[in-house]
Structures are given as structure tokens and as C-alpha cells.
Write an enzyme that holds these catalytic residues in place. Structure first.
Site, short mmCIF file in Angstrom:
data_model
loop_
_atom_site.label_atom_id
_atom_site.label_comp_id
_atom_site.label_asym_id
_atom_site.label_seq_id
_atom_site.Cartn_x
_atom_site.Cartn_y
_atom_site.Cartn_z
N HIS A 146 -4.00 -52.26 -34.66
CA HIS A 146 -5.46 -52.20 -34.55
C HIS A 146 -5.90 -52.67 -33.16
CE1 HIS A 146 -6.64 -50.96 -38.50
NE2 HIS A 146 -6.04 -51.98 -39.11
N CYS A 175 -6.53 -47.19 -31.57
CA CYS A 175 -7.77 -46.40 -31.64
C CYS A 175 -8.64 -46.66 -30.41
CB CYS A 175 -8.55 -46.75 -32.90
SG CYS A 175 -7.71 -46.35 -34.43
N ARG A 233 -7.27 -41.68 -29.75
CA ARG A 233 -6.16 -42.60 -29.62
C ARG A 233 -5.90 -42.89 -28.14
NH1 ARG A 233 -7.45 -42.67 -34.03
NH2 ARG A 233 -6.21 -42.36 -35.94
#
Length: 404
Positions: free
Chosen positions: A303, A372, A381
């Protein structure tokens, strides 16, 4: 009694001159009225009797009283002054229990006082009826008239549909109703305001949970996963290099970003990424090499925001910055080579054995970091590539990138 009294009038014979007003209670003179109404009716007796008609002042005038313009008057007895005889049929004697209709007040026309016309027939006595007088009856009729106008107002509010008409509100009731309506409106505003405040608080709590509390929880879980990995290494258990999804097997260090994150098998969000760990692309068509493989691309994901956000600042890496992966056997040191700021999530070629866009042209031992972008979204991405520059056994200690 003076002339002009509303009780009785002397009738005027046909062709006779009008009777002048009697002032001072005296009988009218003969001149110029030679044929007066008094002489036509009969000789007037000053002692209180009539020659014709047989009318008794004491017996007739004391019977009750009279009513005029809504007020009642009571006859007190005989009058000391002469009065005009009432026109009636000869020999007519009204009943003692009867009362006569009052005669309207004479009116003025062009400065002269004229008496109203006298009916040809004898006046019909009105029997005394029990109950309210004329004034009371008039007031009752007026009240009924006012009451009849109310249904017209109620017709517009549903009286025509069969509902009873409501009486108008008084000023106090109207003010009370206005206050109650205002209080109800204010209460609705208060409820709506409280709902918005509650919604705002819930949203703030959700944001705080996402931005802060998830990082706290993910940091705790990542620390626990790191401890489990190190405990496994310390025990010296011999396991094959095949790991179950969600099982941790390595620790990654990015010194420039002060990142220490455990690496687990798979990229499942609930099992790996949301627990603050980096996930290895090791399943299905997205399976990539392991660090110990002599050739291939070791690709991982994590993340950028929330849940520990270990890859939040990988966009700050520059070529040559070290990325170290520790396993139970060795330290693998990579140097950052290139970055792809943005690409589609469906572009899986970035994790190929020779990743497209990385600048690598031949097989080797590479590493790929994916996350992300932009921040707080998962629209695209971001990709960072590196190549292996050192493999150091754990028995020889930490590499220079971690010692320094």
C-alpha cells in the site's frame, strides 16, 4: 303625555286638517281646527273617561307596558295629561290580557311632522306570549344570522365535504398556534442539524480510522509478522522455499525511506496488504521469481496510503539507492535502476522476467516494487525497478547498506 309618543296616534278623518302638536299637555284649540280628532271620537272627559268606546285608562294602560327599539318600558298607571284616543271600531273593547303593537315613531319630511297612515280596519290585538321580548328575539336573530355566515368560511376548509365548520381562533389561540408551529419547525431544524452533525462526526471518524488507526493496527501486525519470521529463522527449521498464501518468509529494508517491512506470500489485501506487509507475486499467471533464484524478477506490492503505507514514498528513490531483502539464508542487495511514475493496473508486463519499460535488455536478477498512484486512489500503478548487486550470507553479517 305629549304628542309624538310612540304608544298611540289619533286617526285623521278623511279630508281633515293635520292635527297640530300638543305642547304643554293642553287640549288643542278650536281655531283653526273646527273639526278636531277629539270631537270626532267623542267628547273628551278631563276626568279620564271616554264617551265612545268605553275605554278605561286605569284598566287598559296598566296591563303591561310596551317595547320600543330593543328596550322595554313598563306602564306605571294613569297619565295626568290628555292623550290622543286610539282609532278603533265603535264599541270595541280589547281584551284585558292583550297588548297592542307599538306604532313607529313619526318621521320628518321636508321640515313637517306627518303621522303615518292609519289602517282602514281596526288594529288586531296581539296576544301576550310567554318567552323573551322583542329585543331578546332580535338579538337572538342577529346571533343566528352571524352564525349562518360561518359555514361559508368553513366551506373552503372542508365543511362542504361533511366536516363541521370550526370557529375562528381567538387572538390568544392564534398566537399559541403560531408559537407551536414555530416550535415544531425549530424542532425539525434541530433534528436535521443533529443528523448532519452526526453524519459529519461519522465521516471524520472514518477518515481518522483510514488515515491513522489503520496504520496503527497494520504497524502492530507487521511487527508481529516480523517477529514470527525471525523466530522461525532462529529455530533453524528446514523448510522448502514454498510458502502458503499469507505466510511471511522475508524482510525488506529501504534505508533511504527508513522502511522495514515483512514480505509474505501472495498479494491478498485482507491476508497480506491490509496487515501492513508487502506481498510477493507468487501465484498463478503473476508468479515471479524468488530472491534466491539465479535468474528472474522478484516482484512485490504494498500500500501507498493507509494500512501501514510502506511504499508511500518510493517515488523519492533515485538510481543507486539500496533495497535489501533478508531471507533465512542471505541478504540480497539491489540498487534502484529506474521508475515508471504511472501505468495501467492491467499492464502486467512490468513484472516480466525482463520487465518492459525498465531499461533491462537481457535476463538477470531483478526486483520490482509496485504501488497505487496517485495518492489516496487506486486508479494507476507506480513501478520502481532495481537489479541485484550483492548476495551476502547471513552468517557474514549485515551488508554495508544496512550497517551504514
Amino acid at each position: 303625555m305629549t304628542t309624538g309618543s310612540p304608544w298611540f296616534r289619533a286617526s285623521e278623518p278623511s279630508g281633515a286638517e293635520p292635527i297640530p302638536e300638543n305642547h304643554g299637555g293642553q287640549a288643542p284649540g278650536r281655531s283653526p281646527y273646527e273639526q278636531s280628532a277629539y270631537e270626532q271620537q267623542g267628547a273628551y272627559d278631563q276626568q279620564g273617561q271616554y264617551e265612545q268606546g268605553g275605554y278605561d285608562r286605569q284598566s287598559s294602560y296598566d296591563q303591561g307596558g310596551y317595547e320600543q327599539d330593543g328596550y322595554g318600558y313598563e306602564q306605571q298607571g294613569p297619565y295626568p295629561y290628555p292623550y290622543e284616543a286610539q282609532t278603533q271600531a265603535p264599541g270595541y273593547e280589547p281584551p284585558r290580557e292583550a297588548v297592542h303593537e307599538p306604532i313607529r315613531e313619526p318621521y320628518e319630511a321636508e321640515g313637517t311632522r306627518e303621522a303615518p297612515e292609519v289602517a282602514e280596519e281596526a288594529p288586531r290585538p296581539v296576544e301576550a306570549l310567554p318567552g323573551p321580548g322583542r329585543a331578546e328575539r332580535r338579538r337572538a336573530a342577529a346571533k343566528q344570522g352571524r352564525g349562518k355566515s360561518r359555514p361559508a368560511a368553513g366551506a373552503a376548509t372542508g365543511a362542504s365535504a361533511g366536516t363541521p365548520a370550526e370557529r375562528p381562533l381567538s387572538r390568544v389561540e392564534a398566537r399559541r398556534a403560531a408559537r407551536e408551529a414555530k416550535a415544531a419547525k425549530d424542532s425539525v431544524g434541530v433534528v436535521v442539524g443533529e443528523l448532519f452533525i452526526t453524519l459529519g462526526v461519522v465521516m471524520l471518524l472514518f477518515v481518522a480510522y483510514q488515515l491513522w488507526w489503520t496504520n496503527v493496527l497494520a504497524g502492530q501486525e507487521a511487527d508481529q509478522a516480523k517477529d514470527r519470521i525471525e523466530d522461525t529463522w532462529a529455530k533453524g527449521e528446514n523448510k522448502p522455499d514454498v510458502f502458503a498464501p499469507g505466510e511471511g518468509f522475508a524482510i525488506m529494508y529501504i534505508p533511504k525511506l527508513d522502511v522495514v517491512v515483512p514480505v509474505a506470500e501472495g498479494i491478498s489485501k485482507p491476508k497480506v496488504l491490509d496487515k501492513g506487509m508487502a506481498g510477493h507475486y507468487g501465484e498463478g499467471k503473476l508468479k515471479t521469481a524468488m530472491p534466491a533464484d539465479k535468474q528472474g524478477n522478484f516482484a512485490v506490492a504494498a500500500h501507498r496510503n493507509t494500512h501501514g503505507e510502506p511504499f508511500r514514498y518510493i517515488n523519492k528513490l533515485k538510481p543507486g539507492d539500496p533495497i535489501v531483502v533478508e531471507t533465512k539464508d542471505a541478504y540480497y542487495t539491489y540498487e534502484m535502476a529506474s521508475i515508471l511514475p504511472q501505468t495501467s493496473p492491467s499492464n502486467v508486463s512490468v513484472i516480466d522476467p525482463i520487465p518492459k519499460g525498465s531499461g533491462f535488455t537481457k535476463p538477470g536478477r531483478y526486483i520490482t516494487l509496485t504501488t497505487c498512484t496517485p495518492e489516496w486512489t487506486s486508479t494507476y500503478r507506480m513501478i520502481v525497478w532495481g537489479k541485484l548487486v550483492e548476495e551476502r550470507p547471513r552468517s557474514k553479517g549485515k551488508p554495508a547498506a544496512l550497517v551504514g
